[in-house]
Design a protein around this motif. Structure first.
Motif, PDB file in Angstrom:
ATOM      1  N   ASN A 148      54.639 -13.457  16.308  1.00  0.00           N
ATOM      2  CA  ASN A 148      55.311 -12.314  15.697  1.00  0.00           C
ATOM      3  C   ASN A 148      55.472 -11.213  16.741  1.00  0.00           C
ATOM      4  OD1 ASN A 148      55.351  -9.622  14.300  1.00  0.00           O
ATOM      5  ND2 ASN A 148      55.489 -10.955  12.505  1.00  0.00           N
ATOM      6  N   TYR A 149      56.712 -10.826  17.008  1.00  0.00           N
ATOM      7  CA  TYR A 149      57.031  -9.813  18.014  1.00  0.00           C
ATOM      8  C   TYR A 149      56.257  -8.513  17.744  1.00  0.00           C
ATOM      9  CZ  TYR A 149      60.029  -6.702  20.834  1.00  0.00           C
ATOM     10  OH  TYR A 149      60.511  -5.789  21.737  1.00  0.00           O
ATOM     11  N   ASP A 150      56.287  -8.051  16.493  1.00  0.00           N
ATOM     12  CA  ASP A 150      55.623  -6.794  16.149  1.00  0.00           C
ATOM     13  C   ASP A 150      54.113  -6.874  16.369  1.00  0.00           C
ATOM     14  OD1 ASP A 150      58.012  -5.502  15.430  1.00  0.00           O
ATOM     15  OD2 ASP A 150      57.892  -6.289  13.385  1.00  0.00           O
ATOM     16  N   ALA A 151      53.525  -7.987  15.992  1.00  0.00           N
ATOM     17  CA  ALA A 151      52.072  -8.143  16.152  1.00  0.00           C
ATOM     18  C   ALA A 151      51.684  -8.085  17.626  1.00  0.00           C
ATOM     19  CB  ALA A 151      51.605  -9.458  15.534  1.00  0.00           C
ATOM     20  N   PHE A 152      52.432  -8.797  18.459  1.00  0.00           N
ATOM     21  CA  PHE A 152      52.118  -8.789  19.890  1.00  0.00           C
ATOM     22  C   PHE A 152      52.345  -7.400  20.483  1.00  0.00           C
ATOM     23  CE2 PHE A 152      51.716 -13.272  19.606  1.00  0.00           C
ATOM     24  CZ  PHE A 152      51.097 -13.710  20.769  1.00  0.00           C
ATOM     25  N   TYR A 153      53.435  -6.735  20.073  1.00  0.00           N
ATOM     26  CA  TYR A 153      53.678  -5.380  20.582  1.00  0.00           C
ATOM     27  C   TYR A 153      52.553  -4.442  20.148  1.00  0.00           C
ATOM     28  CZ  TYR A 153      55.360  -0.702  21.190  1.00  0.00           C
ATOM     29  OH  TYR A 153      55.434   0.623  21.542  1.00  0.00           O
ATOM     30  N   GLU A 154      52.152  -4.531  18.895  1.00  0.00           N
ATOM     31  CA  GLU A 154      51.170  -3.590  18.350  1.00  0.00           C
ATOM     32  C   GLU A 154      49.784  -3.749  18.971  1.00  0.00           C
ATOM     33  OE1 GLU A 154      51.689  -3.959  14.123  1.00  0.00           O
ATOM     34  OE2 GLU A 154      53.695  -3.093  14.260  1.00  0.00           O
ATOM     35  N   MET A 155      49.548  -4.860  19.656  1.00  0.00           N
ATOM     36  CA  MET A 155      48.274  -4.984  20.360  1.00  0.00           C
ATOM     37  C   MET A 155      48.150  -3.928  21.453  1.00  0.00           C
ATOM     38  SD  MET A 155      47.546  -9.028  20.679  1.00  0.00           S
ATOM     39  CE  MET A 155      48.282 -10.109  19.477  1.00  0.00           C
ATOM     40  N   CYS A 156      49.280  -3.402  21.956  1.00  0.00           N
ATOM     41  CA  CYS A 156      49.213  -2.359  22.982  1.00  0.00           C
ATOM     42  C   CYS A 156      48.678  -1.055  22.414  1.00  0.00           C
ATOM     43  CB  CYS A 156      50.573  -2.141  23.653  1.00  0.00           C
ATOM     44  SG  CYS A 156      51.736  -1.109  22.739  1.00  0.00           S
ATOM     45  N   MET A 157      48.596  -0.947  21.100  1.00  0.00           N
ATOM     46  CA  MET A 157      48.066   0.262  20.476  1.00  0.00           C
ATOM     47  C   MET A 157      46.573   0.411  20.749  1.00  0.00           C
ATOM     48  SD  MET A 157      50.654   1.702  19.248  1.00  0.00           S
ATOM     49  CE  MET A 157      52.316   1.327  18.778  1.00  0.00           C
ATOM     50  N   GLU A 180      44.209  -2.761  10.063  1.00  0.00           N
ATOM     51  CA  GLU A 180      44.855  -3.186   8.817  1.00  0.00           C
ATOM     52  C   GLU A 180      46.147  -3.941   9.100  1.00  0.00           C
ATOM     53  OE1 GLU A 180      45.358   0.341   6.459  1.00  0.00           O
ATOM     54  OE2 GLU A 180      43.197   0.553   6.116  1.00  0.00           O
ATOM     55  N   LYS A 181      46.937  -3.431  10.041  1.00  0.00           N
ATOM     56  CA  LYS A 181      48.186  -4.105  10.391  1.00  0.00           C
ATOM     57  C   LYS A 181      47.931  -5.490  10.953  1.00  0.00           C
ATOM     58  CE  LYS A 181      51.946  -1.116  11.414  1.00  0.00           C
ATOM     59  NZ  LYS A 181      52.716  -0.403  12.430  1.00  0.00           N
ATOM     60  N   MET A 182      46.955  -5.599  11.852  1.00  0.00           N
ATOM     61  CA  MET A 182      46.656  -6.894  12.457  1.00  0.00           C
ATOM     62  C   MET A 182      46.235  -7.904  11.390  1.00  0.00           C
ATOM     63  SD  MET A 182      47.166  -7.382  15.643  1.00  0.00           S
ATOM     64  CE  MET A 182      48.475  -6.254  16.012  1.00  0.00           C
TER      65      MET A 182
END
Length: 176
Positions: free
Chosen positions: A71-80, A131-133
């Motif tokens: 999932n593009y969003d999941a991988f991007y959000e790991m940078c958070m 929560e998102k993850m």
């Protein structure tokens, strides 16, 4: 975010100077707290930008998901892990971009990076990231779980850090 900025800058410099070959490297950090496959996002971004400098977000998303099954969003959000990049686009200091690593490893009783948390509390940010993850599921579930646990840990640790010095200074023994 930093990888995306660096890739764009580097590839534009290559194009502007007729450099025909470029490569990307993966650094696992000195403490290796980042799982190797989290680099797929940056690698995919680099590859797409090499062949199409004007690739749309939609194309980047579609190609990443087709190539990795992630999932593009999941991988991007790991940078958070490093920061809340949506809230602040510019950082007054290079090192302020990368709070995650410092907050992860610091001893909360020493509080070396706590001043950053007084100016910009991060516990709620990390709680929301966890929560998102937890909401993502595909072949990379173990990565999302790993990121979720890191975010939960940072949420608790930063909440303590955000409260401990003010409680000490005000004599709030209950909070301490």
């Amino acid at each position: 975010n930093y990888a995306m900025d660096a890739i764009n800058f580097s590839l534009n410099a290559c194009r502007n100077n007729d450099v025909r070959e470029a490569m990307i490297t993966i650094w696992t950090n000195d403490n290796n707290e980042n799982e190797l496959f989290t680099n797929l996002f940056g690698l995919s971004y680099f590859i797409e930008k090499c062949f199409d400098n004007n690739a749309s977000d939609q194309k980047l998303r579609e190609r990443f998901e087709a190539a990795t099954g992630g999932n593009y969003d999941a991988f991007y959000e790991m940078c958070m892990y490093h920061n809340n990049f949506d809230a602040i686009k510019e950082f007054p200091n290079f090192h302020d971009r990368f709070l995650g690593k410092h907050l992860f490893w610091q001893d909360i009783m020493e509080g070396i990076y706590d001043t950053h948390l007084y100016e910009k509390p991060m516990s709620e940010h990390y709680r929301k990231c966890a929560e998102k993850m937890a909401s993502y599921s595909d072949r990379w579930d173990y990565l999302y779980e790993y990121a979720k646990v890191i975010f939960e840990y940072l949420s608790v640790k930063t909440e303590i850090a955000e409260k401990i010095a003010p409680a000490y200074k005000s004599g709030d023994r209950k909070t301490l």
